[in-house]
Enzyme design. Structure first.
Site, PDB file in Angstrom:
ATOM      1  N   ASP A 338       0.854  -1.183   0.000  1.00  0.00           N
ATOM      2  CA  ASP A 338       0.000   0.000   0.000  1.00  0.00           C
ATOM      3  C   ASP A 338       0.891   1.234   0.000  1.00  0.00           C
ATOM      4  O   ASP A 338       2.098   1.151  -0.191  1.00  0.00           O
ATOM      5  CB  ASP A 338      -0.946  -0.018   1.199  1.00  0.00           C
ATOM      6  N   HIS A 654       1.039  -9.082  -3.097  1.00  0.00           N
ATOM      7  CA  HIS A 654       0.042  -8.026  -2.921  1.00  0.00           C
ATOM      8  C   HIS A 654       0.712  -6.669  -3.027  1.00  0.00           C
ATOM      9  O   HIS A 654       1.532  -6.292  -2.191  1.00  0.00           O
ATOM     10  CB  HIS A 654      -0.632  -8.194  -1.558  1.00  0.00           C
ATOM     11  N   ASP A 702      -0.062 -17.720  -4.039  1.00  0.00           N
ATOM     12  CA  ASP A 702       0.546 -16.621  -4.801  1.00  0.00           C
ATOM     13  C   ASP A 702      -0.537 -15.886  -5.568  1.00  0.00           C
ATOM     14  O   ASP A 702      -0.661 -15.990  -6.783  1.00  0.00           O
ATOM     15  CB  ASP A 702       1.619 -17.163  -5.745  1.00  0.00           C
ATOM     16  N   GLU A 711       1.910 -10.655   0.870  1.00  0.00           N
ATOM     17  CA  GLU A 711       2.302  -9.258   0.711  1.00  0.00           C
ATOM     18  C   GLU A 711       3.822  -9.166   0.613  1.00  0.00           C
ATOM     19  O   GLU A 711       4.559 -10.099   0.945  1.00  0.00           O
ATOM     20  CB  GLU A 711       1.800  -8.412   1.883  1.00  0.00           C
TER      21      GLU A 711
END
Length: 843
Positions: A338, A654, A702, A711
Site C-alpha cells: 500500500d 500483494h 501466490d 504481501e
C-alpha cells in the site's frame, strides 16, 4: 503491511474460463435479468457510464483517466444471500481492448465486505467465467458489482448471462506442487551442504540419483526416512548429496520415480540476489521519480509529491483531534503493497540495512556490498548507506520538536488495487505519536550517527541529536502506545510492550556514545540476560534481539560483553536444534505459522549467521545455507518465495503498483522481492476461501489479493538482503584457512581531540609474511593524523596499514609494531573486533 482483520471470510476461488455459458447449481436463480434480452433493468451504473443493449448483451463505454477500480461500476442490488450456502456465480464478459476487471459479491454499504472477489482478465472476443463461494452471513440485500475503473485509456465492456445460484458444491483448492522431490531451485554452494526433501508414501530408504544437465548420473545414494512432517502433514525422506562438489548448471535430483526442478551448483546467483534484494528499496521510494534506466520496467512518476490528483506528503495534517500542525514527511519507503509509511516497520528495516553494512566492517570474509545503480551511485558514500539514508531522513521528519515521533502516515481510507502512488487521490494523515516509534528513531538514529560519521559529519550529528532527544522523550512518556483500533487506511502496528524497544535503543546509544547512562540501562534491563531467542523469531514488534545482536557483533566496551556473545551463540544453538529436527531443514517450527513467516525464518538465520561470525564454527554457517534452501524451493509447496529466483517463484505479491495480474501494463514485483509466506491465520478473503484448515506450510497462495500470506514489505526484504549477502560472501563454500596472525591493538592515551594507538602483528603461521597489509575499521568517524613504522591510508572508517622497507617481512614467530595518532570523533572509540592481514582474518 495490511492488517484488515475485520474483513469476513469467504471469497472467490480461481476462475475457470469456460467455452460456453457457466454451469449453474441446482438452486433458484438469484439474478433478475442476467441475460439482457430486452432491457437493462434493474441494473445500475455510475454517472460516467451509459448502458447500451448490443446483440442481447449489456455494454458500456468506460471513460479513460479514472484512478480507482470503483470509479466506474455496473451493479445490481437486493441479491439475497444465506449463511453457509455455497453459490455458483458466473457471467460472460468481453473488453475492447482487453482489460482486467473486478467482479464482486459484497455488502452494498460501508465497509463493502466482499464475499467473492475475482479479477478476470477479459478478452476482445469474450469468455465465460465461473466461481464458487460460501456466504458467511445471512444478507437480504447483497450486491453484485463489476468495477471497471482505473484505466488511462477508454475501452468498451460487455456483459451477459450473469447467474448466481445456490446449492453449489464447495470447491477444494489443491495447489500444484509439481514433482515430489523438493530442492533449492536456485543454487547450492559447491563446498557447502546440499539437502533435498522427498515426499513419498514409502517408509523404507529409497535410491536417489543426481544428474547433470546432459542427463548423466554424477552421484547416487539412498534417502533417509523422516516420518510425517508436522508442518506439512506429508510423509517425507531427506536426501543429502553434499559430497558432490562440482559446479555446474541444470542439475536435477531423482527419487521414487520423480525428478526435481532444475538447480545450479555455484555461487553466482547469490551475488546477484545480494544486489537484487537491496535494489528492491529503490522502487519502494516515495517522493522521487523512479528512473526506468536504473530499474528497467519499473520507472514511474514520483509518488505523493503533490501533483494532482495526488495530495503529497510535504505538508501532511494529523487525523482530526490529534494535532493542529502539518509536517513535511516526504520521502522514505512505502512500507508494503500500500502507500503507507510506518516508523516501527521502517525502523527495523533501515536498522538491518545499516547492520548489513556494519557487518562488512566487523565480520571475517564479509565483502563490501558494492554498487546498486541508484541515483546516488558514484558519490563517496557506499550505495547501501545512500539507500538507508532515504528512509532515515523520513524517520527524522516524523519527529516533533519535543522529541516524540509520529507512529505512521498513510491515506485517510484504504485504496484499491491497482493504484500507482502518483495517482493516489486520497488525503494523507499523520497518526498520533507513540513511545514505540520514538524509540525506533532513537535506535536507528544512534546507529546512523556512527555509520554515517566517516562520510557526512553533519548528518551524523543530526542523527545523534535526534536519537538523544527521542530517548529523553520516550523515558518521559514511556506508555504512549499505538491504538489497536487505528487501522483505517493503514496497518495499526500496535505493540502493548515497548520494554524491548527501550533495550534496543539504549544498546544502540551505548555502542555509539559509550555513555554511562545508556550502559547502566542496558545492564539493568531484563532483556539483557533473558532468553530472547523465541522459536518464532523477532520482528518489528520484538526488537530486543536487534540490541543483543549489535552488542555482540559491533565493537564496544560493555562490561560482560563476552557473555553477550555467548548468549547469541546459545540462541543459534537453539535454532540449529530446531533445524536439525525439521525434515525441511527450517530453523523455525512453531505449531502455527505467523504473518510474515518467511522473514521470521530469515531473522532466525541472522542469529545463526552472527554465531558463525563470532565463533568461526562451520556448523553455524552451514545452518544458514540449509535455511536458504527452504525459501528457494525446498518446501511443501515446491516453490521459491523470491521473485525471479527459481523455476517456480512468487510473482503476484500483494501490491498496488506491482500488479501485473490486475493490469497487464504494470509489472510483477522486481527480482529479489520476498513474499510474506505461509500464515496460519489466513486473514484475507482469498486465503480464507482457499486455505481453510491448511497445514502450516500450505497456508500460502501466490495471489495478489491474498494479502495475509503474499504481501511484500520493507521489513521482510531487509533480512533477505542481509542473508543473501552472507551467503554470497561464502564464495564456493570452502572453509576459510585458519588464522596465521595475531594482532594486539592498544590505545595508550586519549584526549578530547585525539588518541594514540600502538599495533603489534605477530606471525603465528609457518611461512614468512611478505609485504604485509593490515586492515581494520573504526566504529565511527575517527581518522588517522600521523603514523610511524607503517604506511597508512584510510577510506571511510576502514584503515589500511602496510609495512615499510625495513619491516615488510614478518618471519614465523616474529612480530612487527607500528603506531599512529588518531583524531577523535564524537562518541565511543573501542578496540576493533576484526583485523585482516593480506585479506585473511587474524586472531
Amino acid at each position: 503491511m495490511i492488517r484488515r482483520l475485520s474483513i469476513l471470510a469467504a471469497a472467490a476461488l480461481a476462475a475457470t474460463c469456460l467455452a460456453g455459458v457457466p454451469a449453474r447449481a441446482d438452486g433458484p436463480e438469484q439474478i433478475p435479468n442476467g441475460t439482457f434480452d430486452t432491457t437493462t433493468e434493474p441494473w445500475w451504473h455510475t454517472d460516467n457510464l451509459t448502458f447500451e443493449l448490443d446483440g442481447g448483451r449489456l455494454c458500456a463505454d468506460v471513460p479513460g483517466g479514472t484512478v480507482n477500480p470503483w470509479d466506474a461500476i455496473i451493479g445490481i442490488n437486493d441479491i439475497p444471500l444465506v449463511k453457509d450456502e455455497t453459490y455458483a456465480f458466473g457471467f460472460f464478459a468481453s473488453a475492447t481492448p482487453g482489460k482486467v476487471v473486478k467482479a464482486l459479491v459484497q455488502l452494498p454499504v460501508d465497509p463493502y465486505t466482499q464475499y467473492l472477489a475475482a479479477n478476470p482478465e477479459l478478452s476482445v472476443s469474450g469468455n465465460a467465467y465461473a466461481y464458487t463461494f460460501t456466504s458467511p452471513v445471512d444478507l437480504p440485500n447483497g450486491q453484485v458489482a463489476f468495477q471497471l475503473g482505473g484505466s488511462a485509456e477508454p475501452w468498451r465492456f460487455c456483459l451477459d448471462d450473469v447467474s448466481l445460484t445456490g446449492g453449489a458444491e464447495p470447491e477444494v483448492y489443491t495447489p500444484d506442487t509439481g514433482p515430489r522431490v523438493r530442492v533449492n531451485q536456485v543454487a547450492y554452494l559447491p563446498e557447502g551442504p546440499k539437502n533435498a526433501t522427498l515426499v513419498t508414501e514409502a517408509t523404507e530408504a529409497l535410491p536417489w540419483r543426481l544428474k547433470d544437465a546432459h542427463g548423466a548420473t554424477v552421484a547416487e545414494g539412498r534417502t533417509t526416512p523422516r516420518g510425517v512432517d508436522g508442518s506439512s502433514g506429508q510423509n517425507v525422506h531427506t536426501i543429502d548429496f553434499g559430497a558432490y562438489r562440482t559446479a555446474g548448471e541444470g542439475y536435477t535430483l531423482s527419487a521414487d520415480g520423480e525428478t526435481s526442478r532444475p538447480f545450479d551448483i555455484g555461487g553466482d546467483a547469490y551475488r546477484k540476489l545480494k544486489r537484487d534484494a537491496l535494489k528492491f528499496y529503490y522502487t519502494q521510494r516515495s517522493g522521487i521519480a523512479i528512473d526506468d534506466a536504473l530499474r528497467p520496467g519499473y520507472g514511474r512518476p514520483a509518488g505523493h509529491a503533490g501533483v494532482s490528483p495526488n495530495r503529497g506528503d510535504t505538508a501532511v495534517p494529523c487525523r482530526p483531534g490529534v494535532c493542529d500542525y502539518t509536517l513535511d514527511v516526504s520521502g522514505g519507503w512505502y512500507d508494503a503493497g500500500d502507500h503507507g509509511k510506518y516508523v516501527v516497520n521502517g525502523g527495523i528495516s533501515v536498522a538491518q540495512l545499516m547492520g548489513e553494512f556494519e557487518r562488512t566492517k566487523n565480520a571475517p570474509a564479509a565483502a563490501p556490498v558494492g554498487g546498486l545503480d541508484i541515483p546516488e551511485s558514484g558519490d563517496a558514500v557506499p550505495d547501501i548507506l545512500d539507500e538507508a539514508r532515504w528512509e532515515q531522513e523520513f524517520l527524522l521528519k516524523m519527529q516533533r520538536p519535543d522529541g516524540m515521533v509520529h507512529h505512521k502516515i498513510h491515506d485517510e481510507n484504504w485504496t484499491g488495487l491497482p493504484l500507482l502512488p502518483h495517482l493516489d487521490p486520497q488525503k494523507r494523515e499523520l497518526h498520533p505519536v507513540s513511545t514505540a516509534a520514538t524509540l525506533n528513531l532513537a535506535a536507528t538514529a544512534a546507529q546512523a550517527a556512527r555509520v554515517f560519521a566517516p562520510y557526512d559529519t553533519a548528518f551524523a550529528a543530526r542523527n545523534l541529536s535526534a536519537a538523544k532527544k527521542a530517548w529523553a522523550a520516550a523515558t518521559a512518556h514511556p506508555g504512549i502506545l499505538a491504538s489497536p483500533s487505528d487501522g483505517v487506511g493503514g496497518g495499526t502496528y500496535d505493540d502493548p510492550d515497548v520494554s524491548d524497544e527501550f533495550y534496543w535503543a539504549a544498546a544502540e546509544l551505548y555502542i555509539t556514545t559509550g555513555e554511562k547512562d545508556f550502559r547502566d540501562f542496558v545492564l539493568a534491563s531484563p532483556h539483557h540476560t533473558a532468553d530472547i531467542w523465541g522459536e518464532r523469531g523477532f520482528d518489528w514488534g520484538h526488537t530486543a534481539q536487534l540490541g543483543r545482536l549489535d552488542l555482540a557483533t559491533v565493537p564496544n566496551d560493555l562490561p560482560g560483553r563476552a557473555d553477550v556473545r555467548r548468549s547469541v551463540v546459545a540462541g543459534a544453538e537453539k535454532y540449529l536444534a530446531i533445524q536439525n529436527a525439521h525434515p525441511y531443514g527450517m530453523p523455525y517450527n512453531p505449531p502455527t505459522y505467523d504473518w510474515g513467516s518467511n522473514a521470521l525464518v530469515l531473522n532466525n538465520m541472522i542469529v545463526i549467521a552472527a554465531a558463525y561470525d563470532i565463533t568461526g564454527d562451520l556448523a553455524y554457517r552451514d545452518g544458514v545455507l540449509r535455511g536458504v534452501d527452504y525459501l528457494l524451493g525446498r518446501n511443501a509447496l515446491n516453490q521459491s518465495y523470491v521473485t525471479g529466483y527459481g523455476e517456480v517463484a512468487s510473482k503476484n505479491q500483494h501490491s498496488r503498483w506491482y500488479a501485473h495480474s490486475l493490469n497487464a501494463d504494470l509489472p510483477n514485483p522486481p527480482p529479489g522481492t520476498l513474499a510474506g509466506g505461509p500464515n496460519s491465520g489466513v486473514q484475507d478473503p482469498v486465503a480464507q476461501a482457499k486455505l481453510k484448515g491448511c497445514e502450516p506450510q500450505f497456508c500460502y497462495i501466490d495471489d495478489i489479493e491474498a494479502w495475509s500470506t503474499n504481501e511484500l514489505t520493507i521489513n521482510w526484504n531487509a533480512p533477505l538482503a542481509w542473508i543473501s549477502a552472507f551467503v554470497a560472501d561464502q564464495g564456493d563454500g570452502a572453509p576459510p584457512a585458519p588464522p596465521t596472525c595475531k594482532v594486539d591493538y592498544t590505545i595508550h592515551g586519549s584526549w578530547p581531540q585525539g588518541f594514540t594507538t600502538q599495533v603489534t602483528i605477530k606471525n603465528t603461521g609457518a611461512e614468512t609474511i611478505d609485504d604485509w597489509s593490515l586492515k581494520w575499521s573504526f566504529l565511527g568517524g575517527q581518522t588517522i593524523a600521523h603514523e610511524w613504522s607503517a604506511v597508512v591510508s584510510q577510506s571511510g572508517a576502514t584503515v589500511t596499514a602496510a609495512g615499510e622497507s625495513h619491516n615488510r617481512k614478518i618471519r614465523p614467530g616474529q612480530s612487527v609494531t607500528f603506531g599512529f595518532n588518531g583524531v577523535a570523533a564524537p562518541g565511543a572509540n573501542p578496540v576493533p573486533d576484526l583485523f585482516t592481514l593480506n585479506g585473511a582474518a587474524c586472531a
